[in-house]
Design an enzyme around this catalytic site. Sequence first.
Site, PDB file in Angstrom:
ATOM      1  N   CYS A  62      68.918  31.679  35.730  1.00  0.00           N
ATOM      2  CA  CYS A  62      67.954  31.821  34.638  1.00  0.00           C
ATOM      3  C   CYS A  62      66.577  32.201  35.142  1.00  0.00           C
ATOM      4  CB  CYS A  62      67.859  30.526  33.841  1.00  0.00           C
ATOM      5  SG  CYS A  62      69.435  30.014  33.199  1.00  0.00           S
ATOM      6  N   GLN A  82      76.250  20.455  36.155  1.00  0.00           N
ATOM      7  CA  GLN A  82      76.740  20.849  37.482  1.00  0.00           C
ATOM      8  C   GLN A  82      77.607  19.774  38.127  1.00  0.00           C
ATOM      9  OE1 GLN A  82      76.592  23.778  38.726  1.00  0.00           O
ATOM     10  NE2 GLN A  82      74.974  24.740  37.510  1.00  0.00           N
ATOM     11  N   GLY A 137      75.858  23.833  27.323  1.00  0.00           N
ATOM     12  CA  GLY A 137      75.070  22.756  27.913  1.00  0.00           C
ATOM     13  C   GLY A 137      73.671  22.682  27.311  1.00  0.00           C
ATOM     14  N   ASN A 152      71.087  22.166  39.959  1.00  0.00           N
ATOM     15  CA  ASN A 152      71.840  23.422  39.992  1.00  0.00           C
ATOM     16  C   ASN A 152      71.450  24.316  41.167  1.00  0.00           C
ATOM     17  OD1 ASN A 152      69.589  23.227  38.007  1.00  0.00           O
ATOM     18  ND2 ASN A 152      69.722  25.452  38.041  1.00  0.00           N
ATOM     19  N   HIS A 192      81.675  26.547  31.064  1.00  0.00           N
ATOM     20  CA  HIS A 192      81.771  27.671  32.010  1.00  0.00           C
ATOM     21  C   HIS A 192      81.409  27.315  33.439  1.00  0.00           C
ATOM     22  CE1 HIS A 192      77.464  29.214  32.334  1.00  0.00           C
ATOM     23  NE2 HIS A 192      77.344  28.395  31.318  1.00  0.00           N
TER      24      HIS A 192
HETATM   25  N1  PLP Z   1      71.922  22.460  32.880  1.00  0.00           N
HETATM   26  C1  PLP Z   1      72.210  22.852  34.127  1.00  0.00           C
HETATM   27  C2  PLP Z   1      71.968  21.916  35.268  1.00  0.00           C
HETATM   28  C3  PLP Z   1      72.722  24.125  34.351  1.00  0.00           C
HETATM   29  O1  PLP Z   1      72.991  24.521  35.597  1.00  0.00           O
HETATM   30  C4  PLP Z   1      72.931  24.986  33.252  1.00  0.00           C
HETATM   31  C5  PLP Z   1      73.400  26.371  33.470  1.00  0.00           C
HETATM   32  O2  PLP Z   1      73.086  26.993  34.447  1.00  0.00           O
HETATM   33  C6  PLP Z   1      72.635  24.510  31.964  1.00  0.00           C
HETATM   34  C7  PLP Z   1      72.136  23.242  31.818  1.00  0.00           C
HETATM   35  C8  PLP Z   1      72.859  25.359  30.754  1.00  0.00           C
HETATM   36  O3  PLP Z   1      74.208  25.386  30.414  1.00  0.00           O
HETATM   37  P1  PLP Z   1      74.745  26.501  29.414  1.00  0.00           P
HETATM   38  O4  PLP Z   1      74.702  27.789  30.138  1.00  0.00           O
HETATM   39  O5  PLP Z   1      76.114  26.076  29.038  1.00  0.00           O
HETATM   40  O6  PLP Z   1      73.811  26.475  28.236  1.00  0.00           O
END
Ligand code: PLP
Length: 394
Positions: free
Chosen positions: A332, A186, A76, A158, A208
Amino acid sequence: MKCDAEKVIYMDNNATTRIAPEVVDAMMPFLTECYGNPSSMHNFGGQVGGAVEGARQQVADLIGSDTSEITFTSCGTESDSTAILSALQAFPEKRHIVTSRVEHPAIKNLCENLGRLTGHKYKVTRLQVESDGTLDMARYEEALSDDTAIVSIMWANNETGVIFPVEKMATMAKERGILFHTDAVQAVGKIPMNLSELDIDFLSLSGHKLHAPKGVGVLYVKRGTPFVPYLAGGHQEEGRRGGTENVASIIGLGRACELAEEMMKEENNRVRAMRDRLEEGLLASVPKSMLNGHKIDRLPNTTNISFEFVEGEAILLHMNRYNICASSGSACTSGSLEPSHVLRAMGVPFTAAHGSIRFSLSIYNTDEEVDFVLEKMPPIIAELRELSPFWKAE
Ligand code: PLP
């Protein structure tokens, strides 16, 4: 390696999800005998290329797009970066980005870095949210200008699960000739979408988060939208993204999209019912607890609850004793002691923002697990509050 998969009560699905067994089955041939390169001229590679195209169709079917609009990426985050950087290169004379204060770090930090690395060549407007996590559309309209190259607003948050009206926002951007990106990492698989009917130019999704493996994502680019690749290299993905495809994961993502489409309505209703029972039970049984985020405009699987006067990290450690997995803030941001930027933007008081827990359910959760969590949480919070000087002062 052995891990605790059999023991855990996993309610952290916005961080990552279990790979569906059907997805593993679909992937296996591509991790073993079907190892050809999809770009090769020989049939052995061509067969794999055909399977990748099948997966592209499955993704397109889930989000209501054409296969030519689907580019496979590594995650993402890559999709998010590609969309923003593409728009800035397509309109080099425009220097303004509109986003929100509650975006995932994949967008938040990209925008911050863009400012820093370019000597603040770009102006970024970060839209404020209301106390329930929703956006004020009047402020959004005011923020759009002739200088705006791209708007990037997540489809669903998220941390709180709050859903933004991206359909309407994309149309408003289009009327002003502005490109619109949505981080739908999400949202995909949890709410229905038909991109062929919407004015969204770019959409990011990630394997994922919907029961496919980590390390695979998609960037949707609407036909006719100007596009500049981020990863230059070979001619893979019709020249939109260099790099040999992560074939097995792409096949897994395709199968996961197919499963999501088949199960979305029925299973999401079941997940919503479990989430609501969990939420209502916790709010009723734990004094000084509160819901963060809009009660209705929300993903069916997410609830974010603050337990005042206790630390989220301490709660998680106690939950860990019972193998209950959830998050405080997003995955994160955990690891830092700062309260989440999302809850801060919503104006959640400090004592509540620190004690927030996000439960995010999936189709693999059961009613028995909800009962177990409802039984264990109130004594955990009570025990921690006994140690809290702030609670005692209340
Ligand atoms: N955007 C949102 C809203 C997310 O929740 C996440 C992951 O937690 C990401 C982007 C990042 O995705 P990825 O882990 O595939 O890079």
